[in-house]
Design an enzyme around this catalytic site. Structure first.
Site, short mmCIF file in Angstrom:
data_model
loop_
_atom_site.label_atom_id
_atom_site.label_comp_id
_atom_site.label_asym_id
_atom_site.label_seq_id
_atom_site.Cartn_x
_atom_site.Cartn_y
_atom_site.Cartn_z
N ASP A 58 -1.60 6.27 3.84
CA ASP A 58 -1.93 5.02 2.95
C ASP A 58 -3.43 4.97 2.41
O ASP A 58 -3.66 3.89 3.10
CB ASP A 58 -0.79 3.94 2.61
N GLU A 108 10.54 2.15 0.11
CA GLU A 108 9.49 0.54 0.38
C GLU A 108 10.88 0.70 -0.40
O GLU A 108 10.26 -1.21 -0.97
CB GLU A 108 8.10 0.34 0.16
N GLU A 149 -8.06 -1.64 -0.94
CA GLU A 149 -7.17 -2.51 -0.04
C GLU A 149 -7.22 -2.38 0.90
O GLU A 149 -7.05 -2.79 2.49
CB GLU A 149 -5.97 -1.38 -0.30
#
Lengths: 725, 725
Positions: free
Chosen positions: B391, B317, B419
């Site tokens: 993820d 990333e 998240e």
């Protein structure tokens, strides 16, 4: 390897703190000055109990329920006695009622009616009076409006907290200023511009559904000192605050604050009609734009019937504004004022403007713009002026706009958060700073035309008036980072209510309410607080120096800042040090900013004979060898001031350490650790500035002062990429 | 105008909360599960007191002082009795001593020596045993290392907190995994990536001089569940963390945590030699670069003798990494491993990598890169693998790397912060998620080759092992935003210590320690917690759906996300809905990601006969009319799952409301408000997803389900510019 001894020092430190968690005495500072711990002195406690045998409280509105709750907590805590309702009035009774509700059998209502009128006596004002009838004593708290009762009760509680005699009360109090607000420079992502106590109190993500209990304690704290408004968001405003999503969140906060007499205000972005409204322009004379604002105001008042109004930073530091369309600040302010007018709202329009393209001394720019607009603002506009002409420096002379716009209601903008006074790690009591400004005499209508009289509206006969303090609150458990920073919030509120109070009496109240009621403890702390701001001026910016702090974040000293996008964002622009001397000539031979003041002030500041040392280098550029009143040369005096400021911090630290075991352990340790940072940073300021200015003066540091142990290069190379800003 | 009734509802709500401040019962959640309130049951309390008449504690190191403090707090609180030292052993005594210090007159040391060895029994392990000699009972807590005593004492305190029988203890416990760490995604400006409970605990600006007392409570909480490491900063790391300025701050935290057996680790930026070291390159095979890291490691260990090591996100990333120089992840990791090796540190190298340019299914990319490197990593390198291949989704199959690299120590990365599971406002107990992953069978060495055995090192005989949890802590007073989110921190720690525990027994302990010891209260709460994660999967991503949340901030549903810079950052990439059907074909006919698993797993997931419903759309693209095991069509089943998930949240809310007056008021109100948000958002997920997928299926929502009351367009137009991210 860390030496074993260091390990043990650390261990001892943390075990000490750690044990606090065991102790019931531990005070994390959350309760602020609203501590209702039992009064230690039994005689006093009993005397209070005798006078408050019963309570007679009339009314059951939300405000009155708040009043009852607060009183109940206070009596329960301070006296160990519940609130005992009674309305037969045969015993000593605390009576809390609106003037019209007073029990006429006992009290002469007329007399109260008279006492609640008079010179600008406000609905928010109150009377507290002791009445004796036969053998019964009544302590009466009354007012014309409910918020008056709220303030009266907080005042009464304060009398108990500070152990005042309440046998024969005859108190009459009314706020001198109408709009007493906090400005939160809080962003919607919860960062706080110039915030040093954690992050924004407003948990936008969970609003409107989740109400933190600390919202209520925030309201209590403000109400207790008479603050009656809060601007929730940063003056560098996101337009999103005006979207329906956020207005619902704002409304939830407004609902919480309402019973505490606190109105919510919002900072708006002038270009909101474009940003979120889909319009092409934000021209204040455009009828579509005007309608957009009128509709937006109506939408807000639908959700928040007691909405306060808008705070606006326009055409300042990159913010959009009316000048983008060739209009004036008055045009912009009046458009918003018209939108708010039908609903009773006000516009607070900031005068903190200075133009990139104008080469004029920044200290003159706001004056130059706004003086020309005097008389053009609608009657629900307040122009909000910072206390000094630059930017919340440790010391500035009062802003020349004060008194210069007789047809315009000016409100004061103080900064409670310590952007330029050591963040939340320096112990600096700002009561003295606020008072210095409020008491400054503008002489615009002869002697006694103080800044306070300008902003309370009395000097020029204005019916609206306002004062704003840029808040220092955050999510830190103790609200303000440093527990002593609570005193600045407190002092701001007390002075907003009554600017005739002295900084000392306010500090004394705060200490008694927050730290100790014991004079042997109160007095040394009071001494620290009262000298703290002067110390800070001395180790940061003595003799009128200003704006020599770290670039951008404003952390620490950086008099060497130069070559930035704007001259007036550098340090060298302000101190103008060279081989000959130092200081900003603002007299006739220089920028002549001094000419903006009324004649007596102008004369005083212009002449080296009369200009106070405190403002010397603000107004004058002087040779290093200039001989001061003290007999020292300017260079030596500068050094002595820097050293004296730092030295007094060391003494303050020692005085604090003497309080071990005399006050709450957790508070003691908190401040003890803060004082270590404070002392380090005071010495850092002193060393960096003296070494830097020495490169110009070429003169030695007086021999009786210790040499800095680090080089100027060391200080210039320090870098703080994540300092809060 | 707000209707009067609404005013009063709000008023009542806040007065309710407000009164909490009056009540001594009010619990703000700060104490976490370390609540030592007096045990209500007198019989139990007396039985404990009888067995702990005295305490005999040997040693006075910093660890032992911590042990003593904790025990003192616990006994004082739970039993109302101080810790009474005594070493004559004539009364019932709690003995706490290292194996070598055990009083041999009373105890058979040899026997203990034997009990403290055996299968990987660690220095951190402990034994708690009841010994009777004549009429005296000794409760002995012993260990080979001091941290073992610390963990033993916390275990013992837990027995008291949960009211276990302690008459005949015979407990032997040793951590199955060596490095049990929290990963804080905390930035140096105190923002937290994926933080939903305020801001970073680390007050960098005031460190190293100011030590918040909550640092100590953070250490206590971690030690109490066996967490022995903390990575202080975000994996997207600022290079500044390695500058002397910050290392001093890190060292101050390390000093606080050391006596609690907690090592500090840092995330590093691979390009730090360039960013702060003045080098031109960060090539891991460059000798100058290697020297820079060796010097940096030495500098760190000088300040922090027990420094844990580095965590690295590289070539992922946008982060720099060894591939920037044509080197492998192994080259990068080994360079750092060599630098740390002389000091005993480890490298945790993240396998969360996926390449912009690779068109391969993202679920395969990390596997493809790392399997090739097996055998190339130094022995102090751990490769840190997220639990699933995408993820941290509400549900993923286990990551195919687990078991696939027998020569490499793999550590688990769980995400405690929610998240993708409703931030801190949804009540979702993650113990069941963690267990599902740990118990998943990789079959790489026949049946029983669970993920847990891969990461504890037992399957392939590794001597180092590790587990990481991305922390959910922040500056919110209750640490985690939602008080039930504390249970996820707790469960992570307990499972890191012993992955054979069940999610249910951990939840039961947590409830008893945190909320109530009363079974009538424990049981309904336990039920909520145990079903909560499954509910959440259902109202968010049932049947194997994944990655359909809001863009960037990941707040709320957004299955419509498409056309972003990367395909695998969109929702449509993952759900692949079209008019025929929905799901990601990862079988042979599709990306064949299923081939990465061992044969039995591969077969199970590949075949529609055996693929569990939970993973159906993860591995298969199926027609809307595909008939499920339930007999429903896929479309109907999808609808029923979404509705069932949301419906169960409503029932959970009602179950919670039934607890009013049965648990602490402040906690009750806190969760009550959270449940309102939770329910709203569950319905939001359900409605938005069902309406969106309906645009493909063209089929009606089953008639027994209520229609969404808003349009798909409404949901697609929602925007949350300041949602935390």
């Amino acid at each position: 390897m860390i030496p074993i001894r260091k390990f043990y020092t650390i261990l001892l430190l943390f075990l000490m703190i750690y044990m606090i968690n065991l102790s019931l005495k531990a005070d994390d500072g959350y309760r602020l000055w609203l501590k209702y711990d039992k009064i230690e002195n039994e005689a006093i406690r009993e005397s209070y109990k005798k006078l408050i045998q019963k309570t007679f409280l009339i009314g059951n509105s939300s405000v009155m329920q708040v009043v009852e709750n607060e009183l109940s907590m206070a009596l329960h805590g301070l006296l160990g006695q519940p609130l005992l309702h009674n309305n037969d009035l045969t015993q000593n009774t605390l009576i809390i009622a609106l003037e019209n509700d007073l029990p006429s059998a006992i009290l002469d209502r007329e007399k109260y009616a008279t006492s609640l009128t008079g010179d600008n006596f406000s609905d928010q004002g109150f009377v507290i009076r002791t009445i004796r009838k036969s053998a019964v004593t009544y302590t009466v708290i009354t007012a014309r409006g409910e918020s008056g009762l709220l303030y009266g009760v907080f005042h009464f509680i304060r009398l108990l907290q500070t152990c005042q005699d309440i046998d024969n009360l005859n108190i009459k109090s009314s706020p001198k200023i109408k709009h007493r607000v906090l400005n939160h420079w809080d962003n919607l992502d919860r960062t706080v511009e110039r915030g040093y106590s954690g992050f924004s109190l407003w948990d936008w993500q969970k609003l409107p559904d989740y109400i933190h209990s600390y919202y209520i304690d925030y309201a209590r704290a403000n109400a207790s000192v008479g603050i009656n408004g809060t601007v929730l968001n940063n003056v560098n405003a996101s337009p999103q605050i005006l979207t329906p999503l956020y207005l619902k969140k704002v409304a939830a906060l407004a609902d919480v604050f309402r019973p505490y007499g606190i109105k919510v205000y919002l900072s708006i972005r002038f270009s909101a009609p474009i940003d979120i409204g889909g319009l092409k322009r934000a021209d204040p004379l455009d009828s579509e734009v005007r309608q957009w604002w009128a509709d937006k105001a109506a939408e807000i008042y639908e959700l928040i019937p007691n909405f306060g109004g808008f705070l606006v930073k326009a055409n300042s530091e990159g913010q959009p504004g009316p000048q983008d369309y060739g209009r004036t600040h008055a045009d912009g302010a009046n458009m918003l004022a018209e939108a708010l007018k039908p609903h009773g709202g006000v516009v607070m329009w900031r005068a903190f403007v200075y133009d990139n393209k104008v080469k004029e001394d920044r200290a003159k720019q706001a004056y130059n713009e706004f003086v020309l607009l005097d008389g053009q603002f609608n009657d629900n506009v307040l122009v909000q002026v910072k206390n000094g002409p630059i930017d919340f420096q440790p010391r500035e002379p009062f802003h020349p706009l004060f008194g210069a716009t007789p047809k315009t209601s000016l409100m004061m903008e103080f900064q409670i958060t310590q952007e330029y006074l050591g963040f939340s790690t320096h112990l600096v009591y700002l009561g003295t700073l606020f008072k210095e400004v409020l008491d400054a005499d503008t002489y615009v209508r002869d002697m006694g035309s103080t800044v306070a009289k300008v902003i309370d509206g009395s000097l020029h006969g204005h019916s609206i008036s306002g004062i704003a303090g840029v808040a220092n609150t955050g999510t830190d458990r103790n609200w303000t980072g440093h527990i002593f920073a609570q005193a600045n919030w407190y002092a701001y509120g007390r002075l907003a209510w009554d600017h005739t109070l002295t900084a000392e009496e306010i500090a004394r109240d705060w200490i008694k309410m927050t730290l100790s009621r014991d004079d042997d403890i109160v007095n040394p702390i009071l001494e620290m607080m009262m000298e703290s701001r002067e110390n800070t001026v001395n180790y940061m910016t003595p003799l009128g120096l200003h704006h020599i702090m770290g670039w951008d974040h404003h952390y620490g000293p950086a008099p060497w800042i130069k070559d930035k996008p704007r001259d007036d964002w550098t340090s060298v622009y302000y101190h103008r040090a060279n081989e000959e001397g130092i200081g900003f000539d603002r007299t006739e031979t220089g920028s002549n900013a001094v000419s903006l003041y009324a004649k007596p002030v102008r004369q005083k500041f212009s002449s080296l004979e009369t200009c106070p040392d405190e403002y010397l280098l603000w107004f004058h550029h002087l040779d290093w060898t200039y001989v001061m009143r003290s007999g020292n040369t300017l260079w030596d005096e500068l050094c002595y001031r820097y050293y004296d400021g730092a030295e007094r911090v060391t003494r303050m630290k020692e005085a604090w350490n003497d309080l071990q075991d005399k006050i709450d352990d957790e508070i003691y340790n908190h401040v003890k650790q803060m004082m270590i940072i404070h002392e380090k940073e005071a010495i850092w300021w002193r060393n960096a500035c003296v070494l830097y200015f020495q490169t110009f003066s070429g003169l030695p540091i007086p021999t009786d002062l210790v040499r800095p142990d680090k080089s100027l290069e060391y200080y210039m190379n320090l870098s703080f990429p994540f300092a809060p800003k």
